[in-house]
Design a protein around this motif. Structure first.
Motif, PDB file in Angstrom:
ATOM      1  N   UNK A 111       0.825  -1.206   0.000  1.00 24.29           N
ATOM      2  CA  UNK A 111       0.000   0.000   0.000  1.00 24.29           C
ATOM      3  C   UNK A 111       0.856   1.252   0.000  1.00 24.29           C
ATOM      4  N   UNK A 112       1.992   1.213   0.684  1.00 20.81           N
ATOM      5  CA  UNK A 112       2.838   2.400   0.771  1.00 20.81           C
ATOM      6  C   UNK A 112       3.553   2.689  -0.535  1.00 20.81           C
ATOM      7  N   UNK A 113       3.704   1.675  -1.400  1.00 17.22           N
ATOM      8  CA  UNK A 113       4.420   1.862  -2.657  1.00 17.22           C
ATOM      9  C   UNK A 113       3.505   2.058  -3.850  1.00 17.22           C
ATOM     10  N   UNK A 114       2.232   1.794  -3.686  1.00 23.50           N
ATOM     11  CA  UNK A 114       1.314   1.873  -4.821  1.00 23.50           C
ATOM     12  C   UNK A 114       1.047   3.316  -5.219  1.00 23.50           C
ATOM     13  N   UNK A 115       0.929   3.551  -6.517  1.00 25.11           N
ATOM     14  CA  UNK A 115       0.596   4.876  -7.018  1.00 25.11           C
ATOM     15  C   UNK A 115      -0.915   5.119  -7.031  1.00 25.11           C
ATOM     16  N   UNK A 116      -1.706   4.068  -6.824  1.00 22.59           N
ATOM     17  CA  UNK A 116      -3.157   4.190  -6.821  1.00 22.59           C
ATOM     18  C   UNK A 116      -3.753   3.604  -5.563  1.00 22.59           C
ATOM     19  N   UNK A 117      -5.075   3.695  -5.404  1.00 22.79           N
ATOM     20  CA  UNK A 117      -5.744   3.168  -4.212  1.00 22.79           C
ATOM     21  C   UNK A 117      -5.574   1.653  -4.076  1.00 22.79           C
ATOM     22  N   UNK A 118      -5.365   1.207  -2.843  1.00 22.09           N
ATOM     23  CA  UNK A 118      -5.224  -0.216  -2.533  1.00 22.09           C
ATOM     24  C   UNK A 118      -6.224  -0.583  -1.450  1.00 22.09           C
ATOM     25  N   UNK A 119      -7.028  -1.606  -1.699  1.00 24.13           N
ATOM     26  CA  UNK A 119      -7.965  -2.105  -0.701  1.00 24.13           C
ATOM     27  C   UNK A 119      -7.388  -3.372  -0.080  1.00 24.13           C
ATOM     28  N   UNK A 120      -7.276  -3.390   1.241  1.00 24.59           N
ATOM     29  CA  UNK A 120      -6.776  -4.550   1.978  1.00 24.59           C
ATOM     30  C   UNK A 120      -7.960  -5.199   2.683  1.00 24.59           C
TER      31      UNK A 120
END
Length: 268
Positions: A111-120
């Motif tokens: 999540x910290x490296x993604x350029x877009x939204x991440x759902x966990x």
């Protein structure tokens, strides 16, 4: 058309992530792309994608669902496969040992490296029709999260709950004088922050039911407490490093490891 990417390896958390994503695309026209990552062409993990497509079609029979096989290392390979996607969805075991934070707990690292939204999506998630919850900060770091949460709530026909948590500041010292604002003064300041944002969201989404909650306390505790009646939590991020997150107690780390509902991390 929106594209939702799911990281899938056949484990229980990834199955939950797949189910959450399938429910979402069933309610909104989008392509669902199931990505399996292997270290080599003969990695057996690459073969589980076909089963994932069958599982997703049970929930979203009319959706466009495809499987992709990617060779590489996590999380880089999955992030590359999700580049340009509307949303990346992954599953997670909740409350892993604290040592995982310093080693780089995979969901937080991704999540910290993604350029877009991440759902966990946590392994013990169950579907709910509760409101979409979004955390509001004092600065503009949550602006992207609010925009995403409002659009998501409107898309899914759910209520939007804006939560702003505040705490009393430490006294400031200037020579022999120390000043500490009263709790009533501080509460009024934070009430204006919440009310102004609520009015702004209502103006942009006139058909959306927008609620507000002002809580005195730590942001992560307030979010986790309110999340019990919600279906999705949305938070912004300052993109702190993993080490800083462990030392400073980042809201993202606390909520991701403690939430029983899916958490969407939206970069600033």
């Amino acid at each position: 058309m929106d594209t939702v990417v799911v990281g899938f390896d056949g484990t229980a958390p990834s199955v939950n992530a797949l189910e959450w994503a399938a429910h979402r695309v069933a309610k909104h026209v989008a392509q669902l792309r199931i990505v399996t990552v292997g270290v080599a062409d003969d990695d057996p993990l690459l073969d589980v994608g076909a089963g994932g497509v069958q599982q997703a079609h049970v929930i979203a029979p009319s959706a466009e669902i495809v499987a992709s096989r990617v060779i590489g290392k996590m999380p880089q390979a999955l992030l590359a496969a999700a580049a340009g996607a509307t949303l990346l969805v992954i599953g997670a075991h909740r409350q892993r040992p604290v040592r995982a934070a310093l080693a780089g707990w995979p969901p937080l690292r991704l999540a910290s490296r993604s350029q877009g939204p991440v759902v966990v999506v946590p392994e013990d998630w169950s579907d709910s029709a509760g409101p979409v919850l979004v955390g509001i900060d004092d600065d503009d770091s949550s602006a992207s999260a609010v925009r995403f949460a409002a659009a998501e709530a409107e898309r899914l026909g759910l209520r939007l709950l804006l939560l702003h948590a505040w705490q009393m500041p430490s006294p400031t010292t200037d020579g022999a004088f120390a000043y500490l604002a009263s709790p009533l003064e501080q509460k009024a300041v934070h009430r204006r922050i919440l009310d102004d944002l609520r009015s702004e969201v209502r103006a942009q989404h006139p058909e959306l039911n927008v609620e507000g909650a002002l809580v005195q306390g730590a942001p992560s505790s307030a979010l986790l407490s309110e999340a019990r009646r919600c279906s999705l939590m949305v938070i912004g991020t300052h993109r702190r490093s993993l080490l800083e997150g462990a030392l400073l107690g980042s809201v993202a780390q606390d909520t991701l490891m403690g939430s029983r509902i899916p958490v969407c991390v939206v970069p600033s």
